[in-house]
Scaffold this active site. Structure first.
Site, mmCIF file in Angstrom:
data_model
loop_
_atom_site.group_PDB
_atom_site.id
_atom_site.type_symbol
_atom_site.label_atom_id
_atom_site.label_comp_id
_atom_site.label_asym_id
_atom_site.label_seq_id
_atom_site.Cartn_x
_atom_site.Cartn_y
_atom_site.Cartn_z
ATOM 1 N NE ARG A 103 -4.176 1.974 0.905
ATOM 2 C CZ ARG A 103 -5.025 2.459 0.174
ATOM 3 N NH1 ARG A 103 -4.892 2.151 -1.215
ATOM 4 N NH2 ARG A 103 -6.185 2.893 0.592
ATOM 5 C CB THR A 385 -9.165 -0.991 -7.724
ATOM 6 O OG1 THR A 385 -9.115 0.175 -6.831
ATOM 7 C CG2 THR A 385 -8.450 -1.912 -7.048
ATOM 8 C CB THR A 403 -5.947 0.695 -6.751
ATOM 9 O OG1 THR A 403 -6.635 1.833 -7.289
ATOM 10 C CG2 THR A 403 -5.413 1.058 -5.649
ATOM 11 C CG ASN A 405 -8.196 6.643 -4.862
ATOM 12 O OD1 ASN A 405 -9.099 5.578 -4.443
ATOM 13 N ND2 ASN A 405 -8.362 7.697 -4.325
ATOM 14 C CG ASP A 427 -8.307 5.391 -0.165
ATOM 15 O OD1 ASP A 427 -9.743 6.027 -0.786
ATOM 16 O OD2 ASP A 427 -8.268 4.433 -0.775
ATOM 17 C CB SER A 456 -7.393 -0.245 1.203
ATOM 18 O OG SER A 456 -7.777 -0.894 0.010
ATOM 19 N N GLY A 477 -13.570 -1.347 -6.925
ATOM 20 C CA GLY A 477 -15.006 -0.968 -6.594
ATOM 21 C C GLY A 477 -15.186 0.005 -5.578
ATOM 22 N N GLY A 478 -14.042 0.454 -5.073
ATOM 23 C CA GLY A 478 -13.947 1.289 -3.933
ATOM 24 C C GLY A 478 -14.876 0.761 -2.721
#
Length: 574
Positions: A103, A385, A403, A405, A427, A456, A477-478
């Site tokens: 990340r 993503t 991703t 974002n 995020d 996340s 898909g967030g």
């Protein structure tokens, strides 16, 4: 290795492997079949690269690394070397399960108020469009760590990166999807006004390529060649690192060369749970995905699914109520575990799930205003993503979600280096209690801090049955990632649908706040009416997720499906 010309030829006419079969009752879609190994990704050319690596003797991790770098070329809205993500690995011989956290991180100069305007309010311009939004990228370090630690040892770093380099240097076929995306006005404005974005994607007097054109990305090829030759140092030090820092700080950011040099991916213990005889292996914090996937499955496990049809009102009610409690907990407890205590074991305990289940009215929706995370109730602890899934002939498996974002990330690139940067720091909780771009409310646990990783929803997941891989899945898909993965799992297991039908079935989503059920087209009007009678606000909205999944049968045969919601993906295997 396949030469670039051969790769391009393959991708113009990609073989679609689907054996003839008779669909059972309730099935509407036929999956792709393979006997020993399979790759499923959101972009066909990248799937071909993964299968090529498997055929050359690489294992699932080698193929995953190759696919990750290939998607950075062929799927630039989400595939990346300027972003970050999460990988879940299962190694068949040792039985080891691992979670690789690559990340993005906040720079050392970040502070909790950096996304606030002069009035002290959260500024979306700062957190989504400016240099402040860019986190230190983790993809290069994460993929190379995976290759070094879990690769087969048969293929070198140069060999697994060679297909991506060839695609960038010699050209790849522009898909109809990419051609259309580059013509979207918001994308065009953001990318074309940036020198790097314009050079990459609008090379013909400001015009994007058309579908079927062969696009070359020579500056990206040079960056990838440097990484292949010199490893992470080629990205996190020297000219590429300087290009990142200059681009970020030129847009108001606070990144330093020291931030890049200090970046390290982390191998973490996966979140582990059980559901109906399956072992669930998923991503731990700073992803909320695994924790809340297991939490929701725990709440649902006692449900008598035999009486609840797929997407029946009763089934949707059960899922929505469990989801409300999970997302309420997410807002309070979840963050980077290196900075805050995340009560993982308590949240995924069966006892806590039983407490939640006891609160759920079987016939009536509970208003979200009446649901709030309460630490006293916890038992004591003892949009843009992409995802891909891979299973090799030895039974090793990789589930990887990464991703930038937003689509095409922050909308500007590292000058001269050939890639776009992320806006992943959105995020974080820009201001605790204020929703982010996906409507998710965050708290103090996810406030901005130096060198912290933002929370996340990415949920790369592997299901095991009797110690062997049974299902590999994940999705973009967030905030809807967790519920997308949940429904693929439920549809494939308790509802016993093949993986293609399990993937294509209409989806629903509830994230506590805002208090409504989001549903896709395809849920019957009678079901919607029954949900409204239970007290739900039901809203039909655009499609959710793009799951890329592989299911392994008891006899070892594989079936795969690339989500039809986003065309251009490919499930392929031998």
């Amino acid at each position: 290795m396949l030469r670039a010309a051969t790769l391009v030829a393959l991708c113009v006419s990609v073989p679609f492997r689907a054996d003839a079969q008779i669909l059972t009752q309730g099935e509407r879609f036929a999956p792709v079949h393979a006997e020993k190994q399979m790759v499923v990704s959101q972009e066909a050319q990248a799937s071909e690269v993964g299968l090529t690596i498997l055929r050359e003797g690489g294992n699932a991790v080698d193929a995953a690394v190759a696919v990750g770098f290939a998607l950075a070329v062929t799927l630039p809205r989400a595939g990346n070397i300027g972003g970050g993500g999460f990988m879940v690995v299962h190694m068949a011989q040792s039985g080891e399960n691992a979670a690789i956290d690559y990340r993005e991180m906040a720079p050392v100069a970040a502070d909790r108020d950096m996304f606030l305007d002069e009035a002290g309010e959260a500024s979306s311009e700062k957190s989504r469009r400016s240099g402040l939004a860019v986190g230190v990228p983790g993809t290069v370090a994460g993929l190379l760590l995976a290759h070094e630690r879990y690769g087969s040892g048969k293929l070198t770093r140069t060999e697994v990166m060679a297909p991506a380099i060839a695609l960038a240097r010699d050209g790849f076929v522009v898909s109809p999807e990419l051609a259309a995306e580059l013509r979207i006005e918001d994308v065009r404005v953001r990318l074309a006004e940036d020198e790097e974005g314009r050079a990459l994607f609008y090379p013909n007097d400001g015009e994007p390529p058309a579908a079927g054109d062969v696009l070359t990305l020579p500056t990206l090829a040079a960056t990838l060649e440097a990484i292949a030759g010199n490893g992470p140092a080629a990205f996190y030090e020297g000219d590429v690192a300087k290009a990142i820092v200059d681009s970020v700080n030129g847009r108001g950011g606070r990144m330093s060369l020291e931030d890049l040099a200090a970046y390290e991916p982390i191998v973490r213990e996966p979140v582990m749970g059980t559901f109906k005889g399956y072992e669930v292996v998923s991503m731990p914090p700073p992803s909320s995905g695994g924790v809340h996937l297991v939490q929701i499955l725990n709440v649902l496990e006692p449900t008598h699914f035999g009486t609840f049809g797929l997407n029946s009102a009763d089934m949707i009610h059960a899922m929505a109520e469990a989801e409300k409690y999970a997302y309420a907990d997410r807002a309070v407890y979840l963050g980077d575990p290196d900075f805050v205590h995340v009560p993982v074991e308590a949240l995924i305990s069966k006892d806590y799930a039983a407490e939640i289940a006891a609160k759920i009215d079987p016939v009536k929706a509970t208003p979200s205003s009446e649901i709030a995370a309460n630490p006293a109730n916890l038992p004591v602890e003892s949009n843009e993503t992409t995802h891909y899934s891979i299973v090799d002939a030895e039974g090793n498996a990789v589930s990887n979600t990464y991703t930038l974002n937003f689509s095409f990330g922050v909308g500007f690139g590292a000058k001269g280096a050939g890639f776009l940067l992320n806006n992943e720091l959105d995020d974080f909780s820009a201001k605790p209690g204020v929703p982010n771009a996906y409507g998710l409310i965050g708290g103090e646990a996810n406030a901005v801090e130096p060198r912290k990783r933002p929370l996340s929803s990415m949920t790369p997941t592997i299901l095991l049955k009797d110690g062997k891989v049974s299902l590999v899945t994940g999705s973009p898909g967030g905030s809807r990632i967790i519920t997308t993965v949940l429904q693929v799992i439920l549809n494939a297991t308790v509802h016993e649908r093949n993986i293609a039908t399990a993937t294509a079935a209409p989806r629903v989503h509830h994230q506590w706040q805002p208090d409504y059920i989001r549903i896709e087209e395809g849920i019957s009007h009678d079901t919607i009416r029954l949900l409204e009678e239970k007290g739900y606000d039901v809203r039909i909205q655009p499609a959710m997720g793009a799951a890329q999944s592989i299911q392994v049968g008891p006899d070892g045969t594989l079936t795969g499906a690339s989500d039809p919601r986003r065309p251009g993906g490919l499930a392929i295997g031998d």
